[in-house]
Motif scaffolding. Sequence first.
Motif, PDB file in Angstrom:
ATOM      1  N   UNK A 157       0.817  -1.218   0.000  1.00  0.00           N
ATOM      2  CA  UNK A 157       0.000   0.000   0.000  1.00  0.00           C
ATOM      3  C   UNK A 157       0.847   1.264   0.000  1.00  0.00           C
ATOM      4  N   UNK A 158       1.945   1.259   0.748  1.00  0.00           N
ATOM      5  CA  UNK A 158       2.814   2.428   0.856  1.00  0.00           C
ATOM      6  C   UNK A 158       4.243   1.984   0.543  1.00  0.00           C
ATOM      7  N   UNK A 159       4.587   1.942  -0.731  1.00  0.00           N
ATOM      8  CA  UNK A 159       5.896   1.444  -1.135  1.00  0.00           C
ATOM      9  C   UNK A 159       7.018   2.275  -0.540  1.00  0.00           C
ATOM     10  N   UNK A 160       6.919   3.600  -0.629  1.00  0.00           N
ATOM     11  CA  UNK A 160       7.991   4.444  -0.113  1.00  0.00           C
ATOM     12  C   UNK A 160       8.104   4.302   1.400  1.00  0.00           C
ATOM     13  N   UNK A 161       6.969   4.138   2.075  1.00  0.00           N
ATOM     14  CA  UNK A 161       7.001   3.938   3.523  1.00  0.00           C
ATOM     15  C   UNK A 161       7.758   2.685   3.907  1.00  0.00           C
ATOM     16  N   UNK A 162       7.576   1.605   3.120  1.00  0.00           N
ATOM     17  CA  UNK A 162       8.332   0.382   3.391  1.00  0.00           C
ATOM     18  C   UNK A 162       9.812   0.585   3.070  1.00  0.00           C
ATOM     19  N   UNK A 163      10.125   1.214   1.953  1.00  0.00           N
ATOM     20  CA  UNK A 163      11.524   1.435   1.585  1.00  0.00           C
ATOM     21  C   UNK A 163      12.261   2.262   2.630  1.00  0.00           C
ATOM     22  N   UNK A 164      11.541   3.136   3.321  1.00  0.00           N
ATOM     23  CA  UNK A 164      12.165   3.951   4.357  1.00  0.00           C
ATOM     24  C   UNK A 164      12.620   3.124   5.559  1.00  0.00           C
ATOM     25  N   UNK A 165      12.161   1.876   5.651  1.00  0.00           N
ATOM     26  CA  UNK A 165      12.597   0.988   6.732  1.00  0.00           C
ATOM     27  C   UNK A 165      13.987   0.411   6.465  1.00  0.00           C
ATOM     28  N   UNK A 166      14.433   0.478   5.222  1.00  0.00           N
ATOM     29  CA  UNK A 166      15.720  -0.098   4.843  1.00  0.00           C
ATOM     30  C   UNK A 166      16.855   0.886   5.141  1.00  0.00           C
ATOM     31  N   UNK A 167      18.030   0.390   5.518  1.00  0.00           N
ATOM     32  CA  UNK A 167      19.172   1.290   5.728  1.00  0.00           C
ATOM     33  C   UNK A 167      19.514   2.041   4.444  1.00  0.00           C
ATOM     34  N   UNK A 168      19.868   3.287   4.576  1.00  0.00           N
ATOM     35  CA  UNK A 168      20.229   4.098   3.417  1.00  0.00           C
ATOM     36  C   UNK A 168      21.392   3.448   2.667  1.00  0.00           C
ATOM     37  N   UNK A 169      21.286   3.456   1.350  1.00  0.00           N
ATOM     38  CA  UNK A 169      22.318   2.871   0.526  1.00  0.00           C
ATOM     39  C   UNK A 169      22.106   1.405   0.186  1.00  0.00           C
ATOM     40  N   UNK A 170      21.047   0.791   0.738  1.00  0.00           N
ATOM     41  CA  UNK A 170      20.774  -0.616   0.447  1.00  0.00           C
ATOM     42  C   UNK A 170      20.414  -0.804  -1.024  1.00  0.00           C
ATOM     43  N   UNK A 171      21.005  -1.804  -1.659  1.00  0.00           N
ATOM     44  CA  UNK A 171      20.625  -2.167  -3.023  1.00  0.00           C
ATOM     45  C   UNK A 171      19.268  -2.852  -3.014  1.00  0.00           C
ATOM     46  N   UNK A 172      18.439  -2.497  -3.994  1.00  0.00           N
ATOM     47  CA  UNK A 172      17.121  -3.122  -4.096  1.00  0.00           C
ATOM     48  C   UNK A 172      16.823  -3.506  -5.543  1.00  0.00           C
ATOM     49  N   UNK A 173      16.059  -4.569  -5.690  1.00  0.00           N
ATOM     50  CA  UNK A 173      15.449  -4.943  -6.968  1.00  0.00           C
ATOM     51  C   UNK A 173      13.955  -5.016  -6.717  1.00  0.00           C
ATOM     52  N   UNK A 174      13.197  -4.205  -7.440  1.00  0.00           N
ATOM     53  CA  UNK A 174      11.756  -4.091  -7.227  1.00  0.00           C
ATOM     54  C   UNK A 174      11.000  -4.374  -8.518  1.00  0.00           C
ATOM     55  N   UNK A 175       9.889  -5.099  -8.403  1.00  0.00           N
ATOM     56  CA  UNK A 175       9.007  -5.293  -9.549  1.00  0.00           C
ATOM     57  C   UNK A 175       7.573  -4.960  -9.170  1.00  0.00           C
ATOM     58  N   UNK A 176       6.843  -4.425 -10.142  1.00  0.00           N
ATOM     59  CA  UNK A 176       5.419  -4.167 -10.004  1.00  0.00           C
ATOM     60  C   UNK A 176       4.776  -4.445 -11.360  1.00  0.00           C
ATOM     61  N   UNK A 177       3.496  -4.109 -11.507  1.00  0.00           N
ATOM     62  CA  UNK A 177       2.829  -4.330 -12.797  1.00  0.00           C
ATOM     63  C   UNK A 177       1.639  -3.396 -12.945  1.00  0.00           C
ATOM     64  N   UNK A 178       0.999  -3.479 -14.112  1.00  0.00           N
ATOM     65  CA  UNK A 178      -0.194  -2.662 -14.383  1.00  0.00           C
ATOM     66  C   UNK A 178      -1.452  -3.516 -14.474  1.00  0.00           C
ATOM     67  N   UNK A 179      -1.484  -4.609 -13.721  1.00  0.00           N
ATOM     68  CA  UNK A 179      -2.641  -5.519 -13.733  1.00  0.00           C
ATOM     69  C   UNK A 179      -3.658  -5.029 -12.700  1.00  0.00           C
ATOM     70  N   UNK A 180      -4.329  -3.942 -13.028  1.00  0.00           N
ATOM     71  CA  UNK A 180      -5.254  -3.296 -12.091  1.00  0.00           C
ATOM     72  C   UNK A 180      -6.492  -4.139 -11.809  1.00  0.00           C
TER      73      UNK A 180
END
Length: 224
Positions: A157-180
């Motif tokens: 629901x809150x992608x940026x809110x979850x990402x803010x839990x990660x230590x700064x500088x952490x590498x991430x691989x993220x996927x999403x889609x447009x299957x509404x």
Amino acid sequence: MTEATCPVGVEGDWRSRAFDLVRGIAAYDGCPLVGGLARVIAQHPEALIDNAFNHKQVACKTWARDQLYGSLGGKFDRLAILGGWYGVLAAMLLDDPRFEIGAIESIDIDPSVAAVAETLNAGANGRFKAVTGDMYRLDYAALAAGLIVNTSCEHIADLRGWLDLLPKGTNVLLQSNDYFGEPSHISCVESADAFERLARLATIKFSGALPMKNYTRFMLIGTV
């Protein structure tokens, strides 16, 4: 390969034949991943492994694996996969000779998937661990993963809110889609640009789209 007896009846007959087929392919090419699939078919008849390893799932994960190697290389002491389900992506990474991975932790909130993931990755020589956990309650600093993977961002629901839990500088691989049209997809995006705006990563090393039959998959690789 551990011998096992599959259930009887129509479903059991299908699984028995699938087990024999996949086990034969594993014997032919010596692929640990295929051997793991055979173990799952035999030992976990309730698992939806056909869904987890269908051509669309494999295409998206192969895309992730290839772009990850192209963006960040193949050497990781430790990485974590959130929403890891049956551990298919982990198995694909561990099976790829381009990668040197010390350990993979596959984390999922569903307690029923851990045993399946462990069975699939039983040949990983201790480099794989399936954990039941809530991604919002993890201690990411203690996890000490050089890469965090989340291929189900459409469920956050809150992608940026979850990402803010990660230590700064952490590498991430993220996927999403447009299957509404899928009710559980509460945070779909319309494009790779929209995904970038939603994630607001500190750096982006890859941003792209993979068109599928009914939807488009989007991916970002970078740092928070």
